[in-house]
Design a protein around this motif. Sequence first.
Motif, short mmCIF file in Angstrom:
data_model
loop_
_atom_site.label_atom_id
_atom_site.label_comp_id
_atom_site.label_asym_id
_atom_site.label_seq_id
_atom_site.Cartn_x
_atom_site.Cartn_y
_atom_site.Cartn_z
N LEU A 1 5.06 -134.40 63.00
CA LEU A 1 4.59 -133.52 64.06
C LEU A 1 3.82 -132.34 63.48
N THR A 2 2.85 -131.87 64.26
CA THR A 2 2.13 -130.64 63.94
C THR A 2 2.54 -129.58 64.96
N ILE A 3 2.98 -128.43 64.47
CA ILE A 3 3.39 -127.32 65.35
C ILE A 3 2.57 -126.10 64.95
N LYS A 4 1.73 -125.61 65.87
CA LYS A 4 0.87 -124.47 65.58
C LYS A 4 1.21 -123.29 66.48
N ALA B 1 2.75 -128.20 70.08
CA ALA B 1 3.17 -129.28 69.18
C ALA B 1 2.56 -130.60 69.64
N HIS B 2 2.21 -131.42 68.66
CA HIS B 2 1.72 -132.78 68.95
C HIS B 2 1.94 -133.63 67.70
N ARG B 3 1.78 -134.94 67.85
CA ARG B 3 1.95 -135.81 66.71
C ARG B 3 0.79 -135.64 65.73
N ALA B 4 1.11 -135.70 64.46
CA ALA B 4 0.08 -135.59 63.42
C ALA B 4 -0.75 -136.87 63.38
N GLN C 1 -6.79 -134.51 73.16
CA GLN C 1 -7.54 -133.43 72.52
C GLN C 1 -8.13 -132.48 73.55
N TRP D 1 0.76 -120.45 69.08
CA TRP D 1 -0.12 -120.47 70.25
C TRP D 1 -0.24 -119.10 70.91
N TRP E 1 -5.58 -124.22 73.91
CA TRP E 1 -5.93 -123.28 72.85
C TRP E 1 -6.74 -122.11 73.38
N PRO F 1 10.24 -127.51 60.46
CA PRO F 1 9.27 -128.60 60.42
C PRO F 1 9.91 -129.93 60.84
#
Length: 294
Positions: free
Chosen positions: A159-162, A271-274, A282, A164, A289, A155
């Motif tokens: 940052l948000t990492i999802k 990944a992108h900034r939270a 977006q 894919w 996505w 983590p």
Amino acid sequence: MREISLDRLRTLVAIADRGSFADAARALHLAPPTVSLHIAELEDRIGAPLLSRKRGHVRPSAIGELLVERARRLLADAEQALDDVHRQVQGLAGRVRLGASTGAIAHLLPQALDVLRQQHPAIDIQIAVLTSHETLSRLADGTLDVGLVALPQSPVAGLTIKPWRRDPVMAFMPAHWPCPARITPEWLAAQPLILNDTTTRLSRLTAEWFATGGHHPAPRIQLNYNDAIKSLVAAGYGAALLPHEANTPLPDRRIVMRALRPALWRRLGVAHRAGYIELSTQHVLDVLWDLRSG
């Protein structure tokens, strides 16, 4: 030194266009004393008269004409800047900075870019070739907006990492080699190898895969460019372990692909900034996505 307010310049232009303080006040929805104050402040700032009154008509002085000419440009530029920003806020235009590896850029991003070109042609996608570590660092310091990174990742604050995509890693070998239907670490470790360099996540994945059979082979060469690796495989220089993304073209006839036993997967994340996400960013995330795989 005091700056010149755009509001004061707008008042000067309105008087020059209408030839009257009163008409300018009505056009700008200002009280007449406010219009007079704006001109007084401008003249104090410039140090010279900007307007002259002749026969009840107000005209710019010579200095005033020069300032009116420049003011029109400044006001037009300011209006254009606000319009551009407003379009970006609405997601109609904008710039999105994206970081990814060469493999993702070559085989995955073209699909996303084609969709974005059709759906959001005014969004400018700026792409940087980066490792996952570099991508996360630049996202954190604000010089990137979106990143495609190898998983897993620790983590990172802010940052948000999802997850894919999950794509199989396959053995790529010269077509003239006799080879089994499924490739094991034991068999492949005995062959000449072309592998990713040690700075990549794929290098660590393949090293762990070989280690399951107790092998630690030394490759003939290490590269960080998958298409170059495939070219060397086609030339018969050695075998490689590379991800194969669904819907991407098969390698040329000089190359054969075989599944691995045990199976190996390359996992990627977005990944992108939270927090707040601009609409242009977006739109890029939404298109990416849609390219996800199981």
